[in-house]
Design a protein around this motif. Structure first.
Motif, PDB file in Angstrom:
ATOM      1  N   GLU A  90       0.814  -1.212   0.000  1.00  0.00           N
ATOM      2  CA  GLU A  90       0.000   0.000   0.000  1.00  0.00           C
ATOM      3  C   GLU A  90       0.849   1.264   0.000  1.00  0.00           C
ATOM      4  O   GLU A  90       0.438   2.295  -0.545  1.00  0.00           O
ATOM      5  CB  GLU A  90      -0.927  -0.001   1.217  1.00  0.00           C
ATOM      6  CG  GLU A  90      -1.943  -1.128   1.224  1.00  0.00           C
ATOM      7  CD  GLU A  90      -2.934  -1.016   0.079  1.00  0.00           C
ATOM      8  OE1 GLU A  90      -3.192   0.123  -0.364  1.00  0.00           O
ATOM      9  OE2 GLU A  90      -3.434  -2.062  -0.375  1.00  0.00           O
ATOM     10  N   CYS A  91       2.024   1.212   0.611  1.00  0.00           N
ATOM     11  CA  CYS A  91       2.851   2.405   0.738  1.00  0.00           C
ATOM     12  C   CYS A  91       3.773   2.627  -0.454  1.00  0.00           C
ATOM     13  O   CYS A  91       4.527   3.605  -0.472  1.00  0.00           O
ATOM     14  CB  CYS A  91       3.678   2.327   2.022  1.00  0.00           C
ATOM     15  SG  CYS A  91       2.684   2.482   3.526  1.00  0.00           S
ATOM     16  N   VAL A  92       3.754   1.743  -1.417  1.00  0.00           N
ATOM     17  CA  VAL A  92       4.568   1.919  -2.619  1.00  0.00           C
ATOM     18  C   VAL A  92       3.715   2.595  -3.686  1.00  0.00           C
ATOM     19  O   VAL A  92       2.606   2.140  -3.972  1.00  0.00           O
ATOM     20  CB  VAL A  92       5.098   0.567  -3.130  1.00  0.00           C
ATOM     21  CG1 VAL A  92       5.882   0.747  -4.426  1.00  0.00           C
ATOM     22  CG2 VAL A  92       5.966  -0.093  -2.079  1.00  0.00           C
ATOM     23  N   ILE A 136       5.654  -2.407  -9.769  1.00  0.00           N
ATOM     24  CA  ILE A 136       6.234  -3.473 -10.584  1.00  0.00           C
ATOM     25  C   ILE A 136       7.706  -3.670 -10.230  1.00  0.00           C
ATOM     26  O   ILE A 136       8.213  -4.792 -10.199  1.00  0.00           O
ATOM     27  CB  ILE A 136       6.069  -3.147 -12.087  1.00  0.00           C
ATOM     28  CG1 ILE A 136       4.582  -3.012 -12.431  1.00  0.00           C
ATOM     29  CG2 ILE A 136       6.714  -4.231 -12.942  1.00  0.00           C
ATOM     30  CD1 ILE A 136       4.335  -2.627 -13.869  1.00  0.00           C
ATOM     31  N   ASP A 137       8.394  -2.578  -9.943  1.00  0.00           N
ATOM     32  CA  ASP A 137       9.819  -2.623  -9.599  1.00  0.00           C
ATOM     33  C   ASP A 137      10.008  -1.919  -8.254  1.00  0.00           C
ATOM     34  O   ASP A 137      10.372  -0.743  -8.192  1.00  0.00           O
ATOM     35  CB  ASP A 137      10.646  -1.949 -10.693  1.00  0.00           C
ATOM     36  CG  ASP A 137      12.143  -2.148 -10.486  1.00  0.00           C
ATOM     37  OD1 ASP A 137      12.514  -2.901  -9.559  1.00  0.00           O
ATOM     38  OD2 ASP A 137      12.932  -1.544 -11.231  1.00  0.00           O
ATOM     39  N   LYS A 138       9.766  -2.624  -7.168  1.00  0.00           N
ATOM     40  CA  LYS A 138       9.863  -2.040  -5.836  1.00  0.00           C
ATOM     41  C   LYS A 138      11.306  -1.765  -5.430  1.00  0.00           C
ATOM     42  O   LYS A 138      11.570  -0.868  -4.635  1.00  0.00           O
ATOM     43  CB  LYS A 138       9.205  -2.967  -4.808  1.00  0.00           C
ATOM     44  CG  LYS A 138       7.720  -3.173  -5.020  1.00  0.00           C
ATOM     45  CD  LYS A 138       7.149  -4.106  -3.970  1.00  0.00           C
ATOM     46  CE  LYS A 138       5.668  -4.352  -4.196  1.00  0.00           C
ATOM     47  NZ  LYS A 138       5.101  -5.284  -3.189  1.00  0.00           N
ATOM     48  N   VAL A 139      12.237  -2.533  -5.980  1.00  0.00           N
ATOM     49  CA  VAL A 139      13.638  -2.362  -5.599  1.00  0.00           C
ATOM     50  C   VAL A 139      14.142  -0.986  -6.022  1.00  0.00           C
ATOM     51  O   VAL A 139      14.832  -0.294  -5.261  1.00  0.00           O
ATOM     52  CB  VAL A 139      14.500  -3.479  -6.211  1.00  0.00           C
ATOM     53  CG1 VAL A 139      15.977  -3.255  -5.895  1.00  0.00           C
ATOM     54  CG2 VAL A 139      14.050  -4.839  -5.693  1.00  0.00           C
ATOM     55  N   SER A 140      13.808  -0.561  -7.237  1.00  0.00           N
ATOM     56  CA  SER A 140      14.247   0.754  -7.702  1.00  0.00           C
ATOM     57  C   SER A 140      13.634   1.865  -6.863  1.00  0.00           C
ATOM     58  O   SER A 140      14.279   2.891  -6.603  1.00  0.00           O
ATOM     59  CB  SER A 140      13.876   0.938  -9.171  1.00  0.00           C
ATOM     60  OG  SER A 140      12.464   0.865  -9.345  1.00  0.00           O
ATOM     61  N   TYR A 141      12.412   1.674  -6.411  1.00  0.00           N
ATOM     62  CA  TYR A 141      11.774   2.679  -5.561  1.00  0.00           C
ATOM     63  C   TYR A 141      12.479   2.783  -4.209  1.00  0.00           C
ATOM     64  O   TYR A 141      12.732   3.874  -3.697  1.00  0.00           O
ATOM     65  CB  TYR A 141      10.304   2.319  -5.361  1.00  0.00           C
ATOM     66  CG  TYR A 141       9.627   3.082  -4.254  1.00  0.00           C
ATOM     67  CD1 TYR A 141       9.313   4.425  -4.398  1.00  0.00           C
ATOM     68  CD2 TYR A 141       9.306   2.448  -3.055  1.00  0.00           C
ATOM     69  CE1 TYR A 141       8.693   5.128  -3.378  1.00  0.00           C
ATOM     70  CE2 TYR A 141       8.689   3.139  -2.031  1.00  0.00           C
ATOM     71  CZ  TYR A 141       8.377   4.482  -2.196  1.00  0.00           C
ATOM     72  OH  TYR A 141       7.773   5.174  -1.179  1.00  0.00           O
ATOM     73  N   VAL A 142      12.835   1.647  -3.653  1.00  0.00           N
ATOM     74  CA  VAL A 142      13.486   1.645  -2.346  1.00  0.00           C
ATOM     75  C   VAL A 142      14.890   2.224  -2.432  1.00  0.00           C
ATOM     76  O   VAL A 142      15.348   2.939  -1.537  1.00  0.00           O
ATOM     77  CB  VAL A 142      13.515   0.206  -1.788  1.00  0.00           C
ATOM     78  CG1 VAL A 142      14.367   0.138  -0.537  1.00  0.00           C
ATOM     79  CG2 VAL A 142      12.113  -0.271  -1.486  1.00  0.00           C
ATOM     80  N   GLN A 143      15.602   1.956  -3.508  1.00  0.00           N
ATOM     81  CA  GLN A 143      16.981   2.410  -3.641  1.00  0.00           C
ATOM     82  C   GLN A 143      17.095   3.861  -4.079  1.00  0.00           C
ATOM     83  O   GLN A 143      18.180   4.432  -4.015  1.00  0.00           O
ATOM     84  CB  GLN A 143      17.718   1.511  -4.637  1.00  0.00           C
ATOM     85  CG  GLN A 143      17.903   0.083  -4.145  1.00  0.00           C
ATOM     86  CD  GLN A 143      18.612  -0.794  -5.155  1.00  0.00           C
ATOM     87  OE1 GLN A 143      18.760  -0.424  -6.324  1.00  0.00           O
ATOM     88  NE2 GLN A 143      19.056  -1.961  -4.715  1.00  0.00           N
TER      89      GLN A 143
END
Length: 259
Positions: free
Chosen positions: A71-73, A79-86
């Motif tokens: 929900e927080c993304v 689709i690409d959560k890793v790029s959002y986190v980094q």
């Protein structure tokens, strides 16, 4: 050999023979239907009240579970959560509303749960150095910390995958625009704070590599230097070392829950 010695020897042989042949006198009760029914009724009278009390206690527990990693993304990054986190340029704040349907009696405990993560993996469990946590960077035999042992030819304190993957989410609870205070003190065992971890161990070269595994520790504050300087991150780090309850990848940095 006298007659007395012969008699004692014969008695010992007889007792040993009876023991090896399982012919010693024994109690052999006959389990009649009346005996079996009586035993079961007596056991039931004891354990049924215990079970009812336990069931009532378990049903009185009020638990609220909220999953926020989806929900927080933002929608474009799901689709690409890793790029959002980094991506450090994107704020990671998130607000969720929790509805408490039953009265929750204090104290209220807050936990986080990690799925699809195997903390008992052999390589991960061994990737730590208890002696370094006690003596600091002066202890150089840290081969057990591989692959997180050195960075830029300098030792890492604390080293190892367990320390590297420090869980770094933070939570704030708000009820009717008033922030609820969360007590984060004394979540680590007192024996570990007093004896297992050194009081003059400063984090050094920690999370300075290209691949960041989790939260950071304040390098100017030792691992344990009195309650007034013992930060939340240090306390959480010790608790993580105890249970190895941490994450191998970044998640959200800040989460705000409204009750």
């Amino acid at each position: 050999m006298t007659n007395t010695d012969r008699e004692r020897h014969r008695e010992r042989e007889t007792a040993f023979y009876l023991f090896t042949q399982q012919r010693l006198p024994a109690c052999k009760p006959v389990l009649t239907p009346a005996w079996v029914i009586t035993i079961f009724l007596f056991t039931g009278f004891i354990f049924i009240p215990v079970g009812l009390v336990t069931l009532r206690a378990s049903r009185s527990v009020v638990e609220i579970v909220e999953r926020y990693d989806t929900e927080c993304v933002p929608e474009p990054f799901r689709i690409d959560k890793v790029s959002y986190v980094q991506d450090d340029s994107i704020p990671k704040n998130c607000s969720l509303s929790l509805k408490v349907r039953k009265y929750m009696k204090a104290p209220i405990y807050i936990y986080y749960q990690l799925d699809n993560y195997y903390q008992n993996h052999r390589r991960y469990v061994k990737s730590r150095s208890d002696r370094q946590l006690l003596h600091g960077w002066k202890y150089h035999a840290t081969s057990s910390c591989q692959p997180v042992e050195f960075n830029n030819n300098q030792p890492i304190v604390p080293c190892g995958l367990i320390a590297w993957s420090l869980f770094n989410d933070t939570f704030t609870f708000i009820r009717e625009r008033a922030e609820l205070k969360v007590n984060r003190k004394n979540i680590a065992w007192k024996s570990d704070r007093d004896h297992k971890f050194g009081k003059t161990v400063y984090p050094f070269n920690f999370q300075n590599g290209t691949l960041i595994g989790g939260g950071k520790l304040n390098p100017r504050i030792p691992a344990l230097w009195g309650p007034e300087l013992f930060t939340m991150e240090q306390e959480k780090f010790f608790r993580m070392i105890q249970e190895m309850n941490c994450h191998l990848t970044f998640k959200l940095q800040t989460s705000e829950f409204k009750l």
